[in-house]
Design an enzyme around this catalytic site. Sequence first.
Site, mmCIF file in Angstrom:
data_model
loop_
_atom_site.group_PDB
_atom_site.id
_atom_site.type_symbol
_atom_site.label_atom_id
_atom_site.label_comp_id
_atom_site.label_asym_id
_atom_site.label_seq_id
_atom_site.Cartn_x
_atom_site.Cartn_y
_atom_site.Cartn_z
ATOM 1 N N LYS A 70 0.764 -1.119 -0.056
ATOM 2 C CA LYS A 70 -0.042 -0.005 0.043
ATOM 3 C C LYS A 70 0.795 1.305 0.000
ATOM 4 O O LYS A 70 0.379 2.060 -0.491
ATOM 5 C CB LYS A 70 -0.963 0.013 1.275
ATOM 6 N N ASP A 106 -10.005 3.362 2.029
ATOM 7 C CA ASP A 106 -10.385 2.582 3.515
ATOM 8 C C ASP A 106 -11.040 3.590 4.410
ATOM 9 O O ASP A 106 -11.978 3.194 5.259
ATOM 10 C CB ASP A 106 -8.770 2.318 3.949
#
Length: 286
Positions: A70, A106
């Site tokens: 990420k 997210d």
Amino acid sequence: MISSRTKLFALIGDPVERSLSPAMYNAAFRKLGLDYVYATLRVARGSLPEAIKGVRALGIRGLNVTTPHKVDIVRLLDELDELASRVGAVNTVKNEDGKLIGFNTDGRGATEALKEKVGKLGGQEVVLLGAGGAARAIAFSLAEAGVELTLANRTTLKAKKLAASIERKLGFKVKQVELKQEVLKRVLEQADILINATSVGMYPDVDQTLVKADVVHQGLLVNDIVYEPLTTRLLREAKDAGAQTMNGLGMLVHQGAASFELWTGKKAPIDVMKAAVRKELGEGRK
Ligand code: NAP
């Protein structure tokens, strides 16, 4: 049916074998009649640059990105949206005619799921455990939503840096405390919501928890973003203590819905996605 015109989307990470994303997105693509397919591609840590070259060469239309890529993927992309740039991590990539653009859904996933449960988030006192990839994104989104935020993480320095980064970039004051039971007990007395955004309690270490049952009170909403298992030890004990509980399914589906909308420009069929994930967890994970 996969045809010669089918467009490919994928999750890259390591491991990816237990991912729920193929079930969730393929159900959504089918529901909207899109000629798209979603697969998982295991990419080892050192292979990320080659994998991204591959995405460009093969014209893969979109990616989700998970552990351990990420943060590392950021420098391999052509553009970042504002939130991904603030958070310093990407979980979604859109391929726009060869230009790879990074997003982070997210935080939005977590806040949308919480709003479904509590309505307005502004003014709520929230204690957030963790300072890893997911916690960072959630912390920025919660601060933007106007919550009173307290951070606690095993590695205290990471939580301190995160609090400082939110203050610098957004101008919101964020508290940071040590991850100790007596400290948690004190801060939770005032809190409305506790979120576990660490990996503690996740399969296969399902007997672990960071929060002793006696620090949880009845007025608290306890949200664990871990979704395997859906009922973690933290949630089981919080429920026994009379608190409200919320599992990680809502965040999973809402962050997925946000990625789906970025890729397709269409509204995500959230109920279909939720049902697909529940089915996979219930029937596919014996
Ligand atoms: P990550 O970047 O690796 O961060 C892990 C976090 O957990 C860090 O804060 C780490 O603390 C903490 N931690 C790990 N082991 C610990 C232990 N034994 N004691 C105390 N703290 C510990 O992982 P992530 O990407 O943020 O993911 C975290 C969890 O969220 C995973 O279970 C993931 O599956 C879940 N998740 C759920 C969703 C959803 O949609 N529901 C989305 C994303 C992630 P240190 O900083 O001290 O190492």
